[in-house]
Design a protein around this motif. Structure first.
Motif, PDB file in Angstrom:
ATOM      1  N   MET A   1      35.653  47.292  51.660  1.00 14.51           N
ATOM      2  CA  MET A   1      36.301  48.412  50.995  1.00 14.51           C
ATOM      3  C   MET A   1      36.507  48.081  49.525  1.00 14.51           C
ATOM      4  N   PHE A   2      36.530  49.133  48.715  1.00 15.41           N
ATOM      5  CA  PHE A   2      36.884  49.014  47.304  1.00 15.41           C
ATOM      6  C   PHE A   2      38.259  49.618  47.112  1.00 15.41           C
ATOM      7  N   GLN A   3      39.169  48.856  46.498  1.00 14.42           N
ATOM      8  CA  GLN A   3      40.504  49.337  46.172  1.00 14.42           C
ATOM      9  C   GLN A   3      40.650  49.378  44.658  1.00 14.42           C
TER      10      GLN A   3
ATOM     11  N   GLY B   1      38.152  42.853  30.217  1.00 15.84           N
ATOM     12  CA  GLY B   1      39.282  42.028  30.636  1.00 15.84           C
ATOM     13  C   GLY B   1      40.345  42.785  31.413  1.00 15.84           C
ATOM     14  N   ILE B   2      40.154  44.084  31.606  1.00 12.76           N
ATOM     15  CA  ILE B   2      41.132  44.904  32.320  1.00 12.76           C
ATOM     16  C   ILE B   2      40.739  44.979  33.791  1.00 12.76           C
ATOM     17  N   HIS B   3      41.690  44.669  34.667  1.00 12.10           N
ATOM     18  CA  HIS B   3      41.449  44.685  36.107  1.00 12.10           C
ATOM     19  C   HIS B   3      41.246  46.118  36.585  1.00 12.10           C
ATOM     20  N   LEU B   4      40.074  46.402  37.162  1.00 14.27           N
ATOM     21  CA  LEU B   4      39.739  47.735  37.657  1.00 14.27           C
ATOM     22  C   LEU B   4      40.036  47.906  39.140  1.00 14.27           C
ATOM     23  N   GLY B   5      39.860  46.832  39.896  1.00 12.86           N
ATOM     24  CA  GLY B   5      40.051  46.910  41.335  1.00 12.86           C
ATOM     25  C   GLY B   5      39.465  45.703  42.032  1.00 12.86           C
ATOM     26  N   ASP B   6      39.449  45.774  43.354  1.00 14.56           N
ATOM     27  CA  ASP B   6      38.980  44.660  44.170  1.00 14.56           C
ATOM     28  C   ASP B   6      38.093  45.160  45.300  1.00 14.56           C
ATOM     29  N   VAL B   7      37.140  44.326  45.669  1.00 11.12           N
ATOM     30  CA  VAL B   7      36.320  44.571  46.847  1.00 11.12           C
ATOM     31  C   VAL B   7      36.670  43.479  47.854  1.00 11.12           C
ATOM     32  N   THR B   8      36.972  43.890  49.087  1.00 12.87           N
ATOM     33  CA  THR B   8      37.248  42.960  50.176  1.00 12.87           C
ATOM     34  C   THR B   8      36.172  43.185  51.223  1.00 12.87           C
TER      35      THR B   8
END
Length: 180
Positions: free
Chosen positions: A49-51, A167-174
Protein backbone atom coordinates in the motif's frame (compact mmCIF):
# COMPACT_ATOMS: atom_id res chain seq x y z
CA UNK A 1 21.67 37.96 18.74
CA UNK A 2 24.33 35.44 19.82
CA UNK A 3 21.63 33.32 21.46
CA UNK A 4 19.52 33.32 18.29
CA UNK A 5 22.55 32.38 16.16
CA UNK A 6 23.53 29.59 18.58
CA UNK A 7 19.93 28.24 18.61
CA UNK A 8 19.80 28.22 14.78
CA UNK A 9 23.21 26.55 14.53
CA UNK A 10 22.24 23.87 17.09
CA UNK A 11 18.94 23.15 15.30
CA UNK A 12 20.79 22.88 12.00
CA UNK A 13 23.31 20.39 13.37
CA UNK A 14 20.56 18.31 15.00
CA UNK A 15 18.57 18.42 11.75
CA UNK A 16 21.52 17.16 9.74
CA UNK A 17 22.12 14.38 12.24
CA UNK A 18 18.51 13.27 11.78
CA UNK A 19 19.12 12.86 8.02
CA UNK A 20 21.90 10.33 8.54
CA UNK A 21 19.58 7.47 9.56
CA UNK A 22 20.61 3.95 10.44
CA UNK A 23 23.58 2.54 8.54
CA UNK A 24 22.86 -0.80 6.85
CA UNK A 25 25.83 -2.44 8.60
CA UNK A 26 23.84 -2.11 11.85
CA UNK A 27 22.08 -5.32 10.65
CA UNK A 28 25.30 -7.25 9.91
CA UNK A 29 24.69 -9.85 12.64
CA UNK A 30 20.98 -10.36 11.86
CA UNK A 31 19.80 -13.71 10.53
CA UNK A 32 18.85 -15.10 8.12
CA UNK A 33 21.38 -13.47 5.81
CA UNK A 34 19.76 -11.88 2.76
CA UNK A 35 21.21 -13.12 -0.52
CA UNK A 36 19.38 -11.24 -3.28
CA UNK A 37 20.18 -13.85 -5.93
CA UNK A 38 18.75 -16.58 -3.72
CA UNK A 39 15.61 -14.78 -2.51
CA UNK A 40 14.69 -13.06 -5.79
CA UNK A 41 14.84 -16.24 -7.84
CA UNK A 42 11.59 -17.68 -9.15
CA UNK A 43 8.15 -16.21 -8.54
CA UNK A 44 7.48 -13.84 -5.66
CA UNK A 45 4.11 -12.34 -4.67
CA UNK A 46 3.90 -8.99 -2.95
CA UNK A 47 1.05 -7.09 -1.32
CA UNK A 48 1.42 -3.45 -0.46
CA UNK A 49 0.00 0.00 0.00
CA UNK A 50 0.96 3.63 -0.50
CA UNK A 51 0.21 6.01 2.37
CA UNK A 52 0.46 9.78 2.04
CA UNK A 53 2.34 11.84 4.62
CA UNK A 54 -0.74 11.97 6.89
CA UNK A 55 -0.89 8.15 6.94
CA UNK A 56 -3.99 7.82 4.76
CA UNK A 57 -3.91 4.75 2.49
CA UNK A 58 -4.16 6.12 -1.07
CA UNK A 59 -3.62 2.94 -3.10
CA UNK A 60 -3.19 -0.77 -2.51
CA UNK A 61 -1.57 -3.25 -4.88
CA UNK A 62 -0.54 -6.80 -5.63
CA UNK A 63 2.69 -7.44 -7.50
CA UNK A 64 3.94 -10.66 -9.06
CA UNK A 65 7.70 -10.75 -9.64
CA UNK A 66 9.30 -13.23 -12.01
CA UNK A 67 12.99 -13.22 -11.11
CA UNK A 68 16.09 -14.98 -12.35
CA UNK A 69 19.84 -14.53 -12.01
CA UNK A 70 22.73 -15.49 -14.24
CA UNK A 71 26.48 -15.04 -14.42
CA UNK A 72 27.68 -12.57 -17.05
CA UNK A 73 31.44 -12.40 -17.33
CA UNK A 74 31.68 -13.79 -13.80
CA UNK A 75 29.26 -11.19 -12.37
CA UNK A 76 25.81 -11.93 -10.85
CA UNK A 77 23.07 -10.17 -12.85
CA UNK A 78 19.40 -10.41 -11.95
CA UNK A 79 16.26 -9.65 -13.93
CA UNK A 80 13.16 -8.84 -11.87
CA UNK A 81 10.00 -8.52 -13.96
CA UNK A 82 7.42 -6.82 -11.71
CA UNK A 83 3.72 -6.83 -12.73
CA UNK A 84 1.48 -4.61 -10.58
CA UNK A 85 -2.31 -4.75 -10.20
CA UNK A 86 -3.52 -1.59 -8.41
CA UNK A 87 -6.68 -1.19 -6.30
CA UNK A 88 -8.05 1.35 -8.81
CA UNK A 89 -8.06 -1.30 -11.54
CA UNK A 90 -4.91 -0.10 -13.36
CA UNK A 91 -1.84 -2.21 -14.04
CA UNK A 92 1.83 -1.38 -14.50
CA UNK A 93 5.11 -3.12 -15.10
CA UNK A 94 8.72 -2.47 -14.11
CA UNK A 95 11.66 -4.62 -15.20
CA UNK A 96 14.79 -4.29 -13.09
CA UNK A 97 18.29 -5.32 -14.13
CA UNK A 98 20.34 -5.67 -10.95
CA UNK A 99 24.09 -6.24 -10.91
CA UNK A 100 26.18 -7.28 -7.91
CA UNK A 101 29.16 -4.89 -7.89
CA UNK A 102 30.78 -6.05 -4.66
CA UNK A 103 30.31 -8.49 -1.82
CA UNK A 104 27.38 -6.47 -0.46
CA UNK A 105 26.73 -3.78 -3.08
CA UNK A 106 24.32 -3.72 -6.01
CA UNK A 107 23.32 -1.34 -8.78
CA UNK A 108 20.07 -1.45 -10.69
CA UNK A 109 18.32 0.02 -13.69
CA UNK A 110 14.71 0.13 -14.88
CA UNK A 111 12.94 2.20 -17.55
CA UNK A 112 11.24 4.48 -15.03
CA UNK A 113 14.28 4.85 -12.76
CA UNK A 114 16.34 8.00 -13.31
CA UNK A 115 20.01 7.03 -13.41
CA UNK A 116 21.13 4.07 -11.39
CA UNK A 117 19.72 2.61 -8.17
CA UNK A 118 22.25 1.94 -5.40
CA UNK A 119 21.91 -0.94 -2.97
CA UNK A 120 23.84 -2.15 0.04
CA UNK A 121 23.14 -5.35 1.98
CA UNK A 122 24.20 -6.47 5.45
CA UNK A 123 22.83 -9.36 7.47
CA UNK A 124 19.10 -9.66 6.78
CA UNK A 125 18.72 -6.12 5.38
CA UNK A 126 19.05 -4.28 2.09
CA UNK A 127 18.95 -0.52 1.63
CA UNK A 128 17.97 0.37 -1.94
CA UNK A 129 17.97 4.04 -3.05
CA UNK A 130 16.84 5.44 -6.38
CA UNK A 131 14.93 8.19 -8.16
CA UNK A 132 11.66 7.11 -9.76
CA UNK A 133 9.99 9.01 -12.62
CA UNK A 134 6.47 8.88 -11.19
CA UNK A 135 3.48 9.93 -13.32
CA UNK A 136 1.03 12.07 -11.31
CA UNK A 137 -2.00 13.82 -12.86
CA UNK A 138 -0.53 13.99 -16.37
CA UNK A 139 2.94 15.11 -15.21
CA UNK A 140 6.06 13.17 -14.29
CA UNK A 141 7.76 13.85 -10.96
CA UNK A 142 11.23 12.57 -10.10
CA UNK A 143 10.76 11.20 -6.59
CA UNK A 144 13.51 9.93 -4.25
CA UNK A 145 12.89 6.45 -2.86
CA UNK A 146 14.70 5.06 0.17
CA UNK A 147 13.78 1.35 0.39
CA UNK A 148 14.61 -0.87 3.33
CA UNK A 149 14.04 -4.61 2.89
CA UNK A 150 14.27 -7.11 5.76
CA UNK A 151 14.39 -10.87 5.24
CA UNK A 152 12.18 -12.51 7.87
CA UNK A 153 12.69 -16.14 6.81
CA UNK A 154 13.37 -18.04 3.57
CA UNK A 155 9.90 -17.14 2.21
CA UNK A 156 8.94 -13.73 3.68
CA UNK A 157 10.55 -10.31 3.25
CA UNK A 158 9.17 -6.97 4.46
CA UNK A 159 9.82 -3.68 2.67
CA UNK A 160 9.32 -0.07 3.73
CA UNK A 161 9.98 2.80 1.33
CA UNK A 162 10.06 6.47 2.16
CA UNK A 163 9.26 8.83 -0.73
CA UNK A 164 10.64 12.39 -0.87
CA UNK A 165 10.68 15.31 -3.29
CA UNK A 166 12.98 18.27 -2.60
CA UNK A 167 13.65 16.65 0.81
CA UNK A 168 9.95 16.81 1.70
CA UNK A 169 8.38 13.55 2.88
CA UNK A 170 5.54 12.62 0.49
CA UNK A 171 4.54 9.24 1.88
CA UNK A 172 5.51 5.63 2.40
CA UNK A 173 5.11 2.32 0.63
CA UNK A 174 4.78 -0.79 2.80
CA UNK A 175 5.13 -4.16 1.13
CA UNK A 176 5.23 -7.83 2.13
CA UNK A 177 6.88 -10.35 -0.23
CA UNK A 178 6.28 -14.11 -0.18
CA UNK A 179 8.21 -16.59 -2.31
CA UNK A 180 6.14 -19.30 -3.95
Amino acid sequence: MKTLWLACFTCGILGLGGCAGTPVDRYQAEQPVLDLARYFNGTIDGWGMFQDRSGEVIKRFHVVIDAKWEKRDGVDVGMLDENFAWSDGTTSRRVWTITRVGASRYVGRADDVVGEAQGEAAGNALRWRYVLALPVDGRVWNVDFDDWMYLIDDKVMLNRSAMRKFGIHLGDVTLSFTRR
